[in-house]
Design a protein around this motif. Structure first.
Motif, PDB file in Angstrom:
ATOM      1  N   GLN A 181       0.847  -1.190   0.000  1.00 14.70           N
ATOM      2  CA  GLN A 181       0.000   0.000   0.000  1.00 14.70           C
ATOM      3  C   GLN A 181       0.882   1.239   0.000  1.00 14.70           C
ATOM      4  O   GLN A 181       2.080   1.180   0.310  1.00 14.70           O
ATOM      5  N   ALA A 182       0.271   2.360  -0.364  1.00 13.58           N
ATOM      6  CA  ALA A 182       0.966   3.644  -0.338  1.00 13.58           C
ATOM      7  C   ALA A 182       0.892   4.237   1.055  1.00 13.58           C
ATOM      8  O   ALA A 182      -0.137   4.182   1.717  1.00 13.58           O
ATOM      9  N   VAL A 183       1.990   4.774   1.503  1.00 10.26           N
ATOM     10  CA  VAL A 183       2.057   5.378   2.830  1.00 10.26           C
ATOM     11  C   VAL A 183       1.884   6.885   2.756  1.00 10.26           C
ATOM     12  O   VAL A 183       1.390   7.510   3.696  1.00 10.26           O
ATOM     13  N   SER A 184       2.281   7.486   1.654  1.00  8.71           N
ATOM     14  CA  SER A 184       2.159   8.929   1.486  1.00  8.71           C
ATOM     15  C   SER A 184       1.463   9.229   0.172  1.00  8.71           C
ATOM     16  O   SER A 184       1.207   8.328  -0.641  1.00  8.71           O
ATOM     17  N   GLY A 185       1.166  10.474  -0.039  1.00  8.33           N
ATOM     18  CA  GLY A 185       0.646  10.910  -1.316  1.00  8.33           C
ATOM     19  C   GLY A 185       1.768  11.160  -2.305  1.00  8.33           C
ATOM     20  O   GLY A 185       2.949  11.105  -1.975  1.00  8.33           O
ATOM     21  N   ILE A 186       1.411  11.414  -3.550  1.00 10.10           N
ATOM     22  CA  ILE A 186       2.388  11.687  -4.593  1.00 10.10           C
ATOM     23  C   ILE A 186       2.779  13.161  -4.525  1.00 10.10           C
ATOM     24  O   ILE A 186       1.921  14.043  -4.492  1.00 10.10           O
ATOM     25  N   VAL A 187       4.063  13.421  -4.519  1.00  9.85           N
ATOM     26  CA  VAL A 187       4.578  14.785  -4.473  1.00  9.85           C
ATOM     27  C   VAL A 187       5.327  15.055  -5.765  1.00  9.85           C
ATOM     28  O   VAL A 187       6.205  14.274  -6.160  1.00  9.85           O
ATOM     29  N   GLU A 188       4.982  16.147  -6.417  1.00  9.14           N
ATOM     30  CA  GLU A 188       5.642  16.529  -7.671  1.00  9.14           C
ATOM     31  C   GLU A 188       6.862  17.378  -7.383  1.00  9.14           C
ATOM     32  O   GLU A 188       6.802  18.351  -6.620  1.00  9.14           O
ATOM     33  N   CYS A 189       7.978  17.039  -8.006  1.00  8.89           N
ATOM     34  CA  CYS A 189       9.224  17.793  -7.866  1.00  8.89           C
ATOM     35  C   CYS A 189       9.414  18.632  -9.115  1.00  8.89           C
ATOM     36  O   CYS A 189       9.427  18.092 -10.225  1.00  8.89           O
ATOM     37  N   PRO A 190       9.560  19.941  -8.984  1.00  6.87           N
ATOM     38  CA  PRO A 190       9.711  20.803 -10.164  1.00  6.87           C
ATOM     39  C   PRO A 190      10.987  20.471 -10.914  1.00  6.87           C
ATOM     40  O   PRO A 190      11.955  19.959 -10.355  1.00  6.87           O
ATOM     41  N   GLU A 191      10.986  20.802 -12.187  1.00  9.59           N
ATOM     42  CA  GLU A 191      12.124  20.461 -13.039  1.00  9.59           C
ATOM     43  C   GLU A 191      13.299  21.392 -12.781  1.00  9.59           C
ATOM     44  O   GLU A 191      13.128  22.581 -12.506  1.00  9.59           O
ATOM     45  N   SER A 192      14.490  20.834 -12.866  1.00  8.39           N
ATOM     46  CA  SER A 192      15.730  21.598 -12.767  1.00  8.39           C
ATOM     47  C   SER A 192      16.283  21.788 -14.171  1.00  8.39           C
ATOM     48  O   SER A 192      16.373  20.835 -14.952  1.00  8.39           O
ATOM     49  N   THR A 193      16.660  23.010 -14.495  1.00  7.35           N
ATOM     50  CA  THR A 193      17.040  23.342 -15.866  1.00  7.35           C
ATOM     51  C   THR A 193      18.527  23.210 -16.140  1.00  7.35           C
ATOM     52  O   THR A 193      18.940  23.201 -17.294  1.00  7.35           O
ATOM     53  N   SER A 194      19.373  23.120 -15.114  1.00  3.17           N
ATOM     54  CA  SER A 194      20.820  23.031 -15.335  1.00  3.17           C
ATOM     55  C   SER A 194      21.470  22.429 -14.097  1.00  3.17           C
ATOM     56  O   SER A 194      20.804  22.156 -13.087  1.00  3.17           O
ATOM     57  N   SER A 195      22.783  22.263 -14.177  1.00  2.09           N
ATOM     58  CA  SER A 195      23.531  21.702 -13.053  1.00  2.09           C
ATOM     59  C   SER A 195      23.678  22.689 -11.905  1.00  2.09           C
ATOM     60  O   SER A 195      24.090  22.298 -10.809  1.00  2.09           O
ATOM     61  N   THR A 196      23.365  23.944 -12.136  1.00  4.57           N
ATOM     62  CA  THR A 196      23.418  24.952 -11.070  1.00  4.57           C
ATOM     63  C   THR A 196      22.042  25.323 -10.538  1.00  4.57           C
ATOM     64  O   THR A 196      21.950  26.091  -9.580  1.00  4.57           O
ATOM     65  N   ASP A 197      20.995  24.793 -11.167  1.00  2.00           N
ATOM     66  CA  ASP A 197      19.628  25.081 -10.727  1.00  2.00           C
ATOM     67  C   ASP A 197      19.247  24.064  -9.641  1.00  2.00           C
ATOM     68  O   ASP A 197      18.726  22.989  -9.922  1.00  2.00           O
ATOM     69  N   ARG A 198      19.502  24.410  -8.404  1.00  2.00           N
ATOM     70  CA  ARG A 198      19.285  23.499  -7.278  1.00  2.00           C
ATOM     71  C   ARG A 198      17.819  23.538  -6.855  1.00  2.00           C
ATOM     72  O   ARG A 198      17.263  24.597  -6.569  1.00  2.00           O
ATOM     73  N   LYS A 199      17.211  22.369  -6.821  1.00  2.07           N
ATOM     74  CA  LYS A 199      15.810  22.248  -6.431  1.00  2.07           C
ATOM     75  C   LYS A 199      15.697  21.368  -5.194  1.00  2.07           C
ATOM     76  O   LYS A 199      16.568  20.537  -4.916  1.00  2.07           O
ATOM     77  N   GLN A 200      14.585  21.557  -4.477  1.00  2.00           N
ATOM     78  CA  GLN A 200      14.340  20.780  -3.261  1.00  2.00           C
ATOM     79  C   GLN A 200      12.852  20.533  -3.118  1.00  2.00           C
ATOM     80  O   GLN A 200      12.032  21.416  -3.407  1.00  2.00           O
ATOM     81  N   GLN A 201      12.503  19.320  -2.690  1.00  2.00           N
ATOM     82  CA  GLN A 201      11.110  18.968  -2.454  1.00  2.00           C
ATOM     83  C   GLN A 201      11.023  18.148  -1.173  1.00  2.00           C
ATOM     84  O   GLN A 201      11.941  17.393  -0.833  1.00  2.00           O
ATOM     85  N   THR A 202       9.919  18.322  -0.477  1.00  2.49           N
ATOM     86  CA  THR A 202       9.726  17.685   0.832  1.00  2.49           C
ATOM     87  C   THR A 202       8.452  16.857   0.810  1.00  2.49           C
ATOM     88  O   THR A 202       7.438  17.254   0.219  1.00  2.49           O
ATOM     89  N   LEU A 203       8.528  15.712   1.454  1.00  7.30           N
ATOM     90  CA  LEU A 203       7.396  14.797   1.580  1.00  7.30           C
ATOM     91  C   LEU A 203       7.288  14.381   3.046  1.00  7.30           C
ATOM     92  O   LEU A 203       8.299  14.043   3.672  1.00  7.30           O
ATOM     93  N   THR A 204       6.079  14.410   3.581  1.00  6.46           N
ATOM     94  CA  THR A 204       5.866  14.019   4.976  1.00  6.46           C
ATOM     95  C   THR A 204       4.802  12.924   5.048  1.00  6.46           C
ATOM     96  O   THR A 204       3.893  12.866   4.209  1.00  6.46           O
ATOM     97  N   PHE A 205       4.939  12.058   6.044  1.00  8.46           N
ATOM     98  CA  PHE A 205       3.964  10.988   6.238  1.00  8.46           C
ATOM     99  C   PHE A 205       4.035  10.521   7.687  1.00  8.46           C
ATOM    100  O   PHE A 205       5.039  10.724   8.387  1.00  8.46           O
ATOM    101  N   THR A 206       2.947   9.909   8.126  1.00 11.48           N
ATOM    102  CA  THR A 206       2.846   9.322   9.460  1.00 11.48           C
ATOM    103  C   THR A 206       2.250   7.928   9.334  1.00 11.48           C
ATOM    104  O   THR A 206       1.260   7.729   8.617  1.00 11.48           O
ATOM    105  N   LEU A 207       2.866   6.963  10.003  1.00 12.39           N
ATOM    106  CA  LEU A 207       2.416   5.578   9.906  1.00 12.39           C
ATOM    107  C   LEU A 207       1.159   5.356  10.736  1.00 12.39           C
ATOM    108  O   LEU A 207       1.021   5.885  11.843  1.00 12.39           O
ATOM    109  N   THR A 208       0.257   4.564  10.205  1.00 15.55           N
ATOM    110  CA  THR A 208      -0.954   4.176  10.928  1.00 15.55           C
ATOM    111  C   THR A 208      -0.671   2.920  11.765  1.00 15.55           C
ATOM    112  O   THR A 208       0.396   2.298  11.651  1.00 15.55           O
TER     113      THR A 208
END
Length: 592
Positions: A181-208
């Motif tokens: 089963q899935a524990v978290s929802g789907i999180v979209e990470c924005p596209e990075s355009t170059s090797s200097t374009d630093r991107k970050q995405q966060t995902l949170t979840f809690t176990l039942t």
């Protein structure tokens, strides 16, 4: 607003269209189709998409269609700032704040309600390119609490909505992991355009509680794994793709779980999606508190291909390599007779081709060790097998699913345990590394010491030829060799390499065989002998320090050889000092 003011930024926007990526160009065309009633196709090359947009803008300007141009301008600005087209953010769209307050039951039952926030459900034509939206949790209180607040939808959905088995994305099956089963929802990470374009995405979840029970279960092994894929294989929204997606992480990324960095393999093979396993979150997961997964990434791929990535945490049931090999032995074993019959059938298919013998190694091409569990695909034509444990261990780390013999992609469902190869392993000792396989299925070693029963009946083992022992030397040859060594000792030549000029002649004189015995005992007695007696023999002594002028001098007459008996008598006592010791010491001190 005058007509001139409406078209004042036309040229600027028209020239910036070509700077958009392919995904943004498709978003612009989607906005045109929904807001301006166009019927553009979103397929084709990037230049084709640019020409469609620019040509449509030119047509609206020639027709002086200010209404369409105003909507198109809003779409261009929205895609430039957010990267996607969202109908609710268009000017003049109705929001939930403008709707009258209604009870929660009526609000949820209405089918014509217009979306009020980013996460609310759309009412009319929905956007296939919008990010995944999770409906807010059901609430029976006042209607105002049923509508999610803008800016809080992602955190609210991830923390409050219980995960479901249908996660909206399906990954390619693996014999090592079965998605529970899935524990978290789907999180979209924005596209990075170059090797200097630093991107970050966060995902949170809690176990039942149910998930905690499975993770702590002793009967089955459950793990929390982080899955990731790109927009090349998965499209978000309500028209999400249903095809199985391979696992693909950004080429350069770093994942942290609750502040601890993951050290597992995330890359796989370069430019080959699906070769990396899902990341094991391991012991960094908190069982009772909220968990936070952070991924930092850049686009280091050349040439640059901007991609969006989608993260999700899954609860999977793990199958070990030992379990897979044991399952293979019990359910996929093929008898030796079936394999031999298949080999004979294959060799008789074409009468024009005569199959010959071939050498088959008993070592695994992956581990270079003797095969323990002979395994191969039933679709592979070669009899060569590989070790099942070694192959599954390699596939667990890098899932290429390639046959190590013919390098073809194989399905693990088609793997068998070869009984023919297994019988050869049982009939040969560990020292045998390869055998020769005939076209009719018979096998034997190169010396015919081991082989199949029918082959050994017709071809007995050949005894290896014993090398003849080396003959000892004859007495005559021993005497000749001793005489040659004695003669070599007699003709020893003395070479003086001293470059000092002082007392050079005296040193050579004393080292000569013709020097009298009394000169060795007393240095003062050198004056009693003539100069001719002190000259070295030309044939015995070679002077390498002589000048060219000295070589032109007439050779001195050689003295008569001294008998060998006299030479033996002129041996200096072992404890006597050397007569030339003072001379060469003095010459060394003067030269310094």
């Amino acid at each position: 607003m005058s007509t001139t003011d409406s078209w004042s930024d036309f040229e600027n926007l028209r020239h910036t269209v070509k700077h958009n990526t392919v995904d943004k160009l498709k978003q612009i065309l989607t906005g045109f189709n929904e807001e301006c009633s166009t019927v553009f196709h979103k397929s084709g090359r990037k230049q084709d998409l640019i020409e469609r947009i620019v040509q449509q803008l030119e047509n609206w300007r020639q027709a002086n269609n200010i209404d369409k141009w105003t909507k198109a301008k809003a779409i261009l600005y929205q895609v430039r700032s957010t990267g996607m087209y969202t109908r609710s953010l268009m000017p003049g769209a109705m929001t939930s704040q403008s709707l009258p307050s209604v009870p929660s039951a009526a609000y949820s039952a209405a089918s014509t309600t217009v979306r009020g926030s980013f996460g609310a459900m759309p009412s009319g034509r929905y956007d296939p390119y919008a990010p995944p939206r999770i409906p807010p949790p059901p609430n029976t209180s006042a209607g105002s609490s049923a509508v999610s607040k803008p800016g809080k939808i992602n955190e609210h959905c991830l923390n409050s909505v219980p995960p479901t088995h249908n996660a909206g994305v399906r990954f390619k099956p693996s014999p090592f992991f079965r998605v529970d089963q899935a524990v978290s929802g789907i999180v979209e990470c924005p596209e990075s355009t170059s090797s200097t374009d630093r991107k970050q995405q966060t995902l949170t979840f809690t176990l039942t509680s149910e998930q905690l029970t499975k993770v702590n279960s002793t009967t089955a092994k459950f793990q929390l794994r982080l899955y990731c894929t790109s927009n090349t294989f998965y499209s978000s929204g309500f028209r999400a793709s249903t095809a199985a997606c391979p696992i693909e992480f950004p080429p350069t990324c770093e994942v942290r779980v609750n502040g601890a960095q993951l050290t597992t393999n995330l890359k796989g093979l370069k430019k080959k999606p699906g070769t990396a396993p899902p990341a094991d979150l391991g012991r960094t997961v908190r069982m009772t508190a909220q968990n936070r997964v952070e991924m930092v990434y850049v686009n280091s791929q050349q040439p640059v291909q901007p991609k969006k990535f989608y993260l999700i945490v899954m609860l999977v049931e793990v199958t070990t390599v030992e379990q897979l090999v044991d399952k293979l032995k019990k359910g996929k074993f093929r008898d030796r007779e079936d394999i031999v019959a298949q080999m004979i059938k294959t060799s008789n298919e074409d009468d024009d081709i005569v199959a010959g013998s071939q050498k088959m190694s008993l070592k695994c091409p992956l581990s270079f060790m003797r095969v323990k569990t002979p395994c191969r695909s039933i679709l592979c034509p070669h009899p060569q097998c590989f070790d099942a444990t070694s192959w599954f261990s390699c596939m667990e780390q890098t899932t290429t699913w390639l046959c190590p013999v013919c390098e073809k992609v194989l399905d693990y469902e088609n793997l068998i345990v070869d009984g023919y190869f297994d019988q050869i392993l049982k009939d040969t000792p560990e020292s045998v590394e390869d055998v020769i396989v005939e076209s009719d299925g018979q096998w034997h070693t190169s010396d015919n010491k081991f082989g199949s029963a029918s082959w050994m009946a017709l071809h007995p083992a050949t005894a290896p030829s014993q090398p003849s022992p080396p003959r000892g030397p004859s007495p005559a040859s021993v005497d000749e060799e001793a005489a040659a060594k004695a003669h070599a000792r007699k003709n020893v030549e003395i070479l003086v390499l001293d470059s000092d000029d002082e007392d050079e002649g005296r040193v050579k004189e004393e080292l000569s065989d013709s020097y009298p015995m009394n000169t060795l005992s007393s240095p003062a007695s050198n004056s009693l002998f003539p100069a001719a007696a002190r000259q070295p023999r030309g044939g015995d002594v070679i002077d390498l320090t002589a000048d060219s002028d000295e070589e032109e001098e007439e050779p001195q007459p050689q003295p008569s050889p001294v008998p060998r008996s006299s030479l033996e008598k002129r041996k200096a006592p072992s404890g006597a000092p050397s007569p030339t010791e003072q001379i060469w010491k003095k010459s060394r001190v003067d030269s310094v």
